[in-house]
Motif scaffolding. Structure first.
Motif, PDB file in Angstrom:
ATOM      1  N   GLU A 159     -41.421 -50.307 -23.552  1.00  0.00           N
ATOM      2  CA  GLU A 159     -42.217 -51.106 -23.844  1.00  0.00           C
ATOM      3  C   GLU A 159     -42.406 -50.770 -25.794  1.00  0.00           C
ATOM      4  OE1 GLU A 159     -46.009 -52.316 -21.218  1.00  0.00           O
ATOM      5  OE2 GLU A 159     -46.274 -50.862 -22.525  1.00  0.00           O
ATOM      6  N   ASP A 160     -42.388 -49.317 -26.253  1.00  0.00           N
ATOM      7  CA  ASP A 160     -42.213 -49.014 -27.755  1.00  0.00           C
ATOM      8  C   ASP A 160     -40.875 -49.959 -28.752  1.00  0.00           C
ATOM      9  OD1 ASP A 160     -44.136 -47.739 -29.559  1.00  0.00           O
ATOM     10  OD2 ASP A 160     -43.049 -46.247 -29.254  1.00  0.00           O
ATOM     11  N   GLN A 161     -39.614 -49.206 -27.549  1.00  0.00           N
ATOM     12  CA  GLN A 161     -38.657 -49.453 -27.647  1.00  0.00           C
ATOM     13  C   GLN A 161     -38.079 -51.202 -28.059  1.00  0.00           C
ATOM     14  OE1 GLN A 161     -36.252 -47.256 -25.385  1.00  0.00           O
ATOM     15  NE2 GLN A 161     -36.155 -46.013 -26.634  1.00  0.00           N
ATOM     16  N   LEU A 162     -39.085 -51.663 -27.409  1.00  0.00           N
ATOM     17  CA  LEU A 162     -39.055 -53.340 -27.065  1.00  0.00           C
ATOM     18  C   LEU A 162     -40.039 -53.679 -28.945  1.00  0.00           C
ATOM     19  CD1 LEU A 162     -38.316 -55.588 -25.865  1.00  0.00           C
ATOM     20  CD2 LEU A 162     -40.622 -56.126 -24.836  1.00  0.00           C
ATOM     21  N   GLU A 163     -41.247 -53.279 -29.199  1.00  0.00           N
ATOM     22  CA  GLU A 163     -41.580 -53.739 -30.370  1.00  0.00           C
ATOM     23  C   GLU A 163     -41.374 -53.097 -31.031  1.00  0.00           C
ATOM     24  OE1 GLU A 163     -45.911 -52.062 -31.432  1.00  0.00           O
ATOM     25  OE2 GLU A 163     -45.630 -52.640 -29.609  1.00  0.00           O
ATOM     26  N   GLU A 164     -40.078 -52.073 -31.529  1.00  0.00           N
ATOM     27  CA  GLU A 164     -39.620 -51.896 -32.361  1.00  0.00           C
ATOM     28  C   GLU A 164     -38.379 -52.993 -33.088  1.00  0.00           C
ATOM     29  OE1 GLU A 164     -38.385 -49.765 -36.394  1.00  0.00           O
ATOM     30  OE2 GLU A 164     -40.375 -50.010 -35.609  1.00  0.00           O
TER      31      GLU A 164
ATOM     32  N   LEU B  70     -38.073 -55.928 -31.796  1.00  0.00           N
ATOM     33  CA  LEU B  70     -38.410 -56.868 -32.092  1.00  0.00           C
ATOM     34  C   LEU B  70     -39.207 -57.241 -33.398  1.00  0.00           C
ATOM     35  CD1 LEU B  70     -40.960 -57.658 -28.991  1.00  0.00           C
ATOM     36  CD2 LEU B  70     -38.105 -58.794 -29.512  1.00  0.00           C
ATOM     37  N   ARG B  71     -39.348 -55.926 -33.844  1.00  0.00           N
ATOM     38  CA  ARG B  71     -40.281 -55.818 -35.797  1.00  0.00           C
ATOM     39  C   ARG B  71     -38.816 -55.438 -36.340  1.00  0.00           C
ATOM     40  NH1 ARG B  71     -43.879 -52.181 -34.951  1.00  0.00           N
ATOM     41  NH2 ARG B  71     -43.084 -50.672 -34.425  1.00  0.00           N
ATOM     42  N   LEU B  72     -38.140 -55.145 -35.801  1.00  0.00           N
ATOM     43  CA  LEU B  72     -36.814 -54.743 -36.585  1.00  0.00           C
ATOM     44  C   LEU B  72     -35.847 -56.554 -36.904  1.00  0.00           C
ATOM     45  CD1 LEU B  72     -35.173 -51.457 -35.479  1.00  0.00           C
ATOM     46  CD2 LEU B  72     -35.757 -52.261 -38.335  1.00  0.00           C
ATOM     47  N   ASN B  73     -35.006 -57.049 -35.389  1.00  0.00           N
ATOM     48  CA  ASN B  73     -34.733 -58.450 -35.192  1.00  0.00           C
ATOM     49  C   ASN B  73     -35.612 -59.061 -36.529  1.00  0.00           C
ATOM     50  OD1 ASN B  73     -33.367 -57.488 -33.640  1.00  0.00           O
ATOM     51  ND2 ASN B  73     -34.114 -58.576 -32.081  1.00  0.00           N
ATOM     52  N   GLU B  74     -37.000 -59.219 -36.722  1.00  0.00           N
ATOM     53  CA  GLU B  74     -38.005 -59.946 -37.635  1.00  0.00           C
ATOM     54  C   GLU B  74     -37.407 -60.286 -39.056  1.00  0.00           C
ATOM     55  OE1 GLU B  74     -39.729 -63.287 -38.513  1.00  0.00           O
ATOM     56  OE2 GLU B  74     -39.325 -62.903 -37.045  1.00  0.00           O
ATOM     57  N   ARG B  75     -37.872 -58.305 -39.631  1.00  0.00           N
ATOM     58  CA  ARG B  75     -37.056 -58.225 -40.397  1.00  0.00           C
ATOM     59  C   ARG B  75     -35.604 -58.733 -40.639  1.00  0.00           C
ATOM     60  NH1 ARG B  75     -37.521 -52.256 -41.042  1.00  0.00           N
ATOM     61  NH2 ARG B  75     -39.358 -52.638 -40.219  1.00  0.00           N
ATOM     62  N   LEU B  76     -35.020 -58.790 -39.999  1.00  0.00           N
ATOM     63  CA  LEU B  76     -33.523 -59.044 -40.321  1.00  0.00           C
ATOM     64  C   LEU B  76     -33.597 -60.555 -40.291  1.00  0.00           C
ATOM     65  CD1 LEU B  76     -31.180 -56.485 -38.328  1.00  0.00           C
ATOM     66  CD2 LEU B  76     -31.242 -56.643 -40.697  1.00  0.00           C
TER      67      LEU B  76
END
Length: 93
Positions: free
Chosen positions: A67-72, A74-80
């Motif tokens: 879950e933690d890896q997925l959240e991170e 998703l956060r990186l994808n949104e930033r990109l």
């Protein structure tokens, strides 16, 4: 450790087990006491919730890690996406 267990609604043994399963790794004070961050306490509470629902502790730790890896991710994808959107040339109309 007792205070952390109290704050998370667990036992010191449960927190030690999370450490053994490499879900959380507390820092140590000069006196050797475990020191947990707020983030680690949130992670411990999530694991406790899963275990309370009948999930074995090994599986609960793996779920929380994923879950933690997925959240991170998703956060990186949104930033990109935002970065790429900001770099796109605007169309002249």
């Amino acid at each position: 450790m007792g205070r952390a267990a109290e704050m998370t609604g667990t036992t010191p043994g449960f927190l030690r087990a999370l450490g053994e399963h490499r879900l959380i790794t507390p820092l140590r004070s000069e006196g050797g006491h475990r020191r947990y961050s707020r983030y680690q306490l949130r992670i411990a509470m999530r694991a406790r919730d899963l275990v309370d629902q009948g999930t074995p502790i090994e599986a609960a730790c793996r779920i929380v890690i994923l879950e933690d890896q997925l959240e991170e991710a998703l956060r990186l994808n949104e930033r990109l996406r935002r970065s790429q959107h900001d770099q796109e040339p605007t169309a002249d109309t």
